[in-house]
Design an enzyme around this catalytic site. Structure first.
Site, PDB file in Angstrom:
ATOM      1  CE  LYS A 103      -1.100  -0.618   4.916  1.00  0.00           C
ATOM      2  NZ  LYS A 103       0.275  -0.971   5.189  1.00  0.00           N
ATOM      3  NE  ARG A 113       5.626  -4.938  10.400  1.00  0.00           N
ATOM      4  CZ  ARG A 113       6.594  -5.053   9.472  1.00  0.00           C
ATOM      5  NH1 ARG A 113       7.713  -5.670   9.758  1.00  0.00           N
ATOM      6  NH2 ARG A 113       6.427  -4.545   8.277  1.00  0.00           N
ATOM      7  NE  ARG A 115       9.694  -0.932   8.117  1.00  0.00           N
ATOM      8  CZ  ARG A 115       8.417  -0.803   7.766  1.00  0.00           C
ATOM      9  NH1 ARG A 115       8.107  -0.191   6.642  1.00  0.00           N
ATOM     10  NH2 ARG A 115       7.466  -1.283   8.507  1.00  0.00           N
ATOM     11  NE  ARG A 117      -0.552  -0.568  11.405  1.00  0.00           N
ATOM     12  CZ  ARG A 117       0.252  -0.204  10.410  1.00  0.00           C
ATOM     13  NH1 ARG A 117       0.160   0.978   9.873  1.00  0.00           N
ATOM     14  NH2 ARG A 117       1.133  -1.046   9.943  1.00  0.00           N
ATOM     15  NE  ARG A 156       9.710  -3.440   3.868  1.00  0.00           N
ATOM     16  CZ  ARG A 156       8.521  -2.994   4.267  1.00  0.00           C
ATOM     17  NH1 ARG A 156       7.673  -2.480   3.400  1.00  0.00           N
ATOM     18  NH2 ARG A 156       8.172  -3.071   5.531  1.00  0.00           N
TER      19      ARG A 156
HETATM   20  P1  ADP Z   1       3.788  -2.012   7.714  1.00  0.00           P
HETATM   21  O1  ADP Z   1       2.362  -1.769   7.397  1.00  0.00           O
HETATM   22  O2  ADP Z   1       4.577  -2.507   6.547  1.00  0.00           O
HETATM   23  O3  ADP Z   1       3.993  -2.860   8.953  1.00  0.00           O
HETATM   24  P2  ADP Z   1       4.117   0.798   8.496  1.00  0.00           P
HETATM   25  O4  ADP Z   1       5.269   1.590   8.052  1.00  0.00           O
HETATM   26  O5  ADP Z   1       2.762   1.203   8.042  1.00  0.00           O
HETATM   27  O6  ADP Z   1       4.500  -0.668   8.059  1.00  0.00           O
HETATM   28  O7  ADP Z   1       4.083   0.745  10.115  1.00  0.00           O
HETATM   29  C1  ADP Z   1       5.178   0.318  10.861  1.00  0.00           C
HETATM   30  C2  ADP Z   1       4.862   0.345  12.371  1.00  0.00           C
HETATM   31  O8  ADP Z   1       4.506   1.679  12.780  1.00  0.00           O
HETATM   32  C3  ADP Z   1       3.687  -0.501  12.849  1.00  0.00           C
HETATM   33  O9  ADP Z   1       4.014  -1.854  13.037  1.00  0.00           O
HETATM   34  C4  ADP Z   1       3.313   0.227  14.159  1.00  0.00           C
HETATM   35  O10 ADP Z   1       4.213  -0.079  15.197  1.00  0.00           O
HETATM   36  C5  ADP Z   1       3.520   1.683  13.817  1.00  0.00           C
HETATM   37  N1  ADP Z   1       2.286   2.300  13.273  1.00  0.00           N
HETATM   38  C6  ADP Z   1       2.115   2.791  12.018  1.00  0.00           C
HETATM   39  N2  ADP Z   1       0.862   3.267  11.853  1.00  0.00           N
HETATM   40  C7  ADP Z   1       0.217   3.076  13.037  1.00  0.00           C
HETATM   41  C8  ADP Z   1      -1.105   3.332  13.512  1.00  0.00           C
HETATM   42  N3  ADP Z   1      -2.041   3.885  12.727  1.00  0.00           N
HETATM   43  N4  ADP Z   1      -1.403   3.006  14.795  1.00  0.00           N
HETATM   44  C9  ADP Z   1      -0.492   2.456  15.602  1.00  0.00           C
HETATM   45  N5  ADP Z   1       0.768   2.161  15.224  1.00  0.00           N
HETATM   46  C10 ADP Z   1       1.127   2.466  13.952  1.00  0.00           C
END
Ligand code: ADP
Length: 214
Positions: free
Chosen positions: A13, A171, A160, A88, A127
């Protein structure tokens, strides 16, 4: 255009959000990216969230709501936005709805990028980011030429902090438990659109454009 992108970690996404941002001149608001920036800059916020993120857990709803509120106040989001990684969970979705209603800018669509879980694990564990070009590569899927382009220019392939197997598994579980219920949430509001997120990035993007009728 006011859209949110839904999808599991590794569904791509963020990649699609970036392409939309370039082509339609919209800001991509990614909570993950904003949080990683805070960590890199060593801010108070960054220190607070580093361990939580490394383990693959969600940071508090209040923290991300503050980030989103601030981003939506920026002048570049006046004509629309692509939210990537937010909301989320149901509580975040409700806060977002309240926030957008309060500024008279309701959501246009919630686009789910659908990808099989086996593929997700390979995408995430493989990745890497090139330290020089900033390009996202994958040790399983990128061509030798793409990988060499980075290495030959003196770059390193950086992983990462949360792309290790333990955190990836967590996750994906967090996604299933907390984020997947949003699919029904947006279906009931008649905002949900679904695309197949497998295959080439450009093919997925074509589906995005078609489905959003852009
Ligand atoms: P991915 O979807 O690939 O895991 P993201 O970059 O979207 O990666 O998010 C990485 C991390 O950032 C999540 O695992 C969480 O810890 C935190 N995070 C991101 N967006 C949110 C959110 N909306 N609410 C809570 N934690 C978030």
């Amino acid at each position: 255009m006011r859209i949110i992108l839904l999808g599991a970690p590794g569904s791509g996404k963020g990649t699609q959000a970036e392409k939309l941002m370039e082509d339609y001149n919209l800001p991509q608001i990614s909570t993950g990216m904003l949080l990683r920036e805070a960590i890199d800059q060593g801010t108070e916020l960054g220190k607070k969230v580093q361990e939580i993120m490394a383990a693959g857990n969600l940071v508090s709803d209040q923290i991300v709501l503050d980030l989103i509120r601030e981003s939506l106040q920026q002048p570049d989001s006046a004509n629309g936005f692509v939210l990537d990684g937010y909301p989320r969970n149901i509580n975040q979705a409700q806060s977002l709805e309240d926030l957008l209603n309060s500024i008279n800018k309701p959501l246009g669509s919630a686009l789910l990028v659908d990808v099989d879980s086996e593929i997700l694990i390979k995408r995430l564990s493989g990745r890497r980011t090139c330290s020089i070009t900033g390009k996202t590569l994958n040790v399983y899927f990128s061509s030798e030429d793409e990988i060499n382009e980075c290495i030959d220019s003196g770059g390193e392939l950086i992983q990462r902090e949360d792309d290790n197997v333990e955190s990836i598994t967590n996750r994906i579980n967090v996604y299933k438990e907390q984020t997947e219920p949003l699919i029904d949430f947006y279906k009931h509001k008649n905002l949900l659109k679904v695309i197949d997120g497998e295959g080439k990035i450009t093919d997925v993007y074509d589906r995005v454009i078609k489905t959003l009728e852009l």
